[in-house]
Scaffold this motif. Structure first.
Motif, PDB file in Angstrom:
ATOM      1  N   TYR A 108       0.927  -1.293  -0.016  1.00 40.10           N
ATOM      2  CA  TYR A 108       0.010  -0.034  -0.015  1.00 40.10           C
ATOM      3  C   TYR A 108       0.803   1.232  -0.025  1.00 40.10           C
ATOM      4  O   TYR A 108       1.916   1.413   0.881  1.00 40.10           O
ATOM      5  N   ASN A 109       0.501   2.206  -0.987  1.00 35.36           N
ATOM      6  CA  ASN A 109       1.207   3.573  -1.047  1.00 35.36           C
ATOM      7  C   ASN A 109       2.632   3.145  -1.352  1.00 35.36           C
ATOM      8  O   ASN A 109       3.544   4.099  -0.762  1.00 35.36           O
TER       9      ASN A 109
ATOM     10  N   ARG B  42      -5.870   2.339  -4.314  1.00 34.53           N
ATOM     11  CA  ARG B  42      -6.883   3.066  -3.113  1.00 34.53           C
ATOM     12  C   ARG B  42      -8.496   2.407  -3.566  1.00 34.53           C
ATOM     13  O   ARG B  42      -9.305   2.399  -2.563  1.00 34.53           O
TER      14      ARG B  42
ATOM     15  N   GLU C 205     -12.197   7.916   2.705  1.00 31.79           N
ATOM     16  CA  GLU C 205     -10.845   8.636   2.862  1.00 31.79           C
ATOM     17  C   GLU C 205      -9.999   7.379   2.813  1.00 31.79           C
ATOM     18  O   GLU C 205      -9.491   7.068   3.326  1.00 31.79           O
ATOM     19  N   GLY C 206      -8.908   7.295   2.416  1.00 26.90           N
ATOM     20  CA  GLY C 206      -8.142   6.317   2.621  1.00 26.90           C
ATOM     21  C   GLY C 206      -6.959   6.658   3.600  1.00 26.90           C
ATOM     22  O   GLY C 206      -7.442   7.117   4.722  1.00 26.90           O
ATOM     23  N   PHE C 207      -5.784   6.268   3.489  1.00 26.13           N
ATOM     24  CA  PHE C 207      -4.847   6.668   4.171  1.00 26.13           C
ATOM     25  C   PHE C 207      -3.412   6.693   3.354  1.00 26.13           C
ATOM     26  O   PHE C 207      -3.349   6.091   1.988  1.00 26.13           O
ATOM     27  N   ASP C 208      -2.587   7.505   3.847  1.00 23.31           N
ATOM     28  CA  ASP C 208      -1.168   7.503   2.981  1.00 23.31           C
ATOM     29  C   ASP C 208       0.072   6.896   3.609  1.00 23.31           C
ATOM     30  O   ASP C 208       0.928   6.960   2.979  1.00 23.31           O
ATOM     31  N   ASP C 209      -0.135   6.236   4.637  1.00 22.08           N
ATOM     32  CA  ASP C 209       0.942   5.352   5.303  1.00 22.08           C
ATOM     33  C   ASP C 209       1.347   4.108   4.455  1.00 22.08           C
ATOM     34  O   ASP C 209       0.370   3.689   3.842  1.00 22.08           O
ATOM     35  N   GLU C 210       2.443   3.801   4.618  1.00 25.55           N
ATOM     36  CA  GLU C 210       2.946   2.590   3.940  1.00 25.55           C
ATOM     37  C   GLU C 210       2.342   1.506   4.615  1.00 25.55           C
ATOM     38  O   GLU C 210       2.594   1.677   5.900  1.00 25.55           O
TER      39      GLU C 210
ATOM     40  N   HIS D 201      -5.624  -0.808   8.641  1.00 22.82           N
ATOM     41  CA  HIS D 201      -4.671   0.171   8.781  1.00 22.82           C
ATOM     42  C   HIS D 201      -5.135   0.953  10.282  1.00 22.82           C
ATOM     43  O   HIS D 201      -3.910   1.179  10.961  1.00 22.82           O
TER      44      HIS D 201
ATOM     45  N   TYR E 239      -9.574  -0.270  -1.654  1.00 27.88           N
ATOM     46  CA  TYR E 239      -9.402  -0.382  -0.058  1.00 27.88           C
ATOM     47  C   TYR E 239     -10.867  -1.031   0.509  1.00 27.88           C
ATOM     48  O   TYR E 239     -10.517  -1.211   1.989  1.00 27.88           O
TER      49      TYR E 239
ATOM     50  N   ASN F 212       6.205   3.462  -6.021  1.00 24.83           N
ATOM     51  CA  ASN F 212       7.125   4.441  -6.024  1.00 24.83           C
ATOM     52  C   ASN F 212       8.577   3.758  -6.141  1.00 24.83           C
ATOM     53  O   ASN F 212       8.766   2.609  -5.829  1.00 24.83           O
TER      54      ASN F 212
END
Length: 132
Positions: free
Chosen positions: A9-10, A35, A58-63, A109, A38, A13
């Motif tokens: 997740y996230n 996303r 809303e999701g989350f940005d954490d790995e 999460h 999710y 990159n």
């Protein structure tokens, strides 16, 4: 038994690319979780199902990293590979279990964040700051 898989997740990159390269020699399949997925229960995600409708919350940005069908020895090898290759750990990680397979990614999460905070609070209580 299914192919051992690491859901990322996230991590779409360069850092995620490094992690995917660590998984290859171990025979671990990797999958980037978008996303839009999710809201899908983790067990369905692991089974390769696609969401009927994209997740709109809303999701989350954490790995985050979720391992499915990954025996303990293989997990140990993956974590050793992180250390050996000097790749910083993914702090939110879990193994797919009979308990969490019905949860969606957002619920997992949230639980991992609660656990991480409880560990931090316990460490702070065990090692209080000395007054100046």
């Amino acid at each position: 038994m299914s192919t051992p898989t690491v859901f990322l997740y996230n991590l779409d990159n360069p850092r995620g690319a490094k992690i995917r390269r660590l998984c290859l020699p171990l025979g671990l399949r990797t999958a980037l979780v978008p996303r839009e997925s999710y809201g899908l229960p983790l067990g369905e995600l692991a089974a390769g199902k696609q969401p009927e409708a994209p997740y709109g919350g809303e999701g989350f940005d954490d790995e985050m990293m979720v391992l499915s069908d990954c025996p303990g020895r293989l997990l140990d090898l993956l974590l050793q590979s992180f250390r050996r290759n000097k790749v910083a750990p993914v702090h939110l990680k879990a193994v797919l279990t009979s308990t969490n397979r019905e949860w969606d990614s957002v619920a997992l999460h949230a639980e991992l964040c609660r656990e991480r905070e409880a560990i931090r609070a316990g460490q702070a209580a065990a090692h209080p700051q000395k007054p100046l």
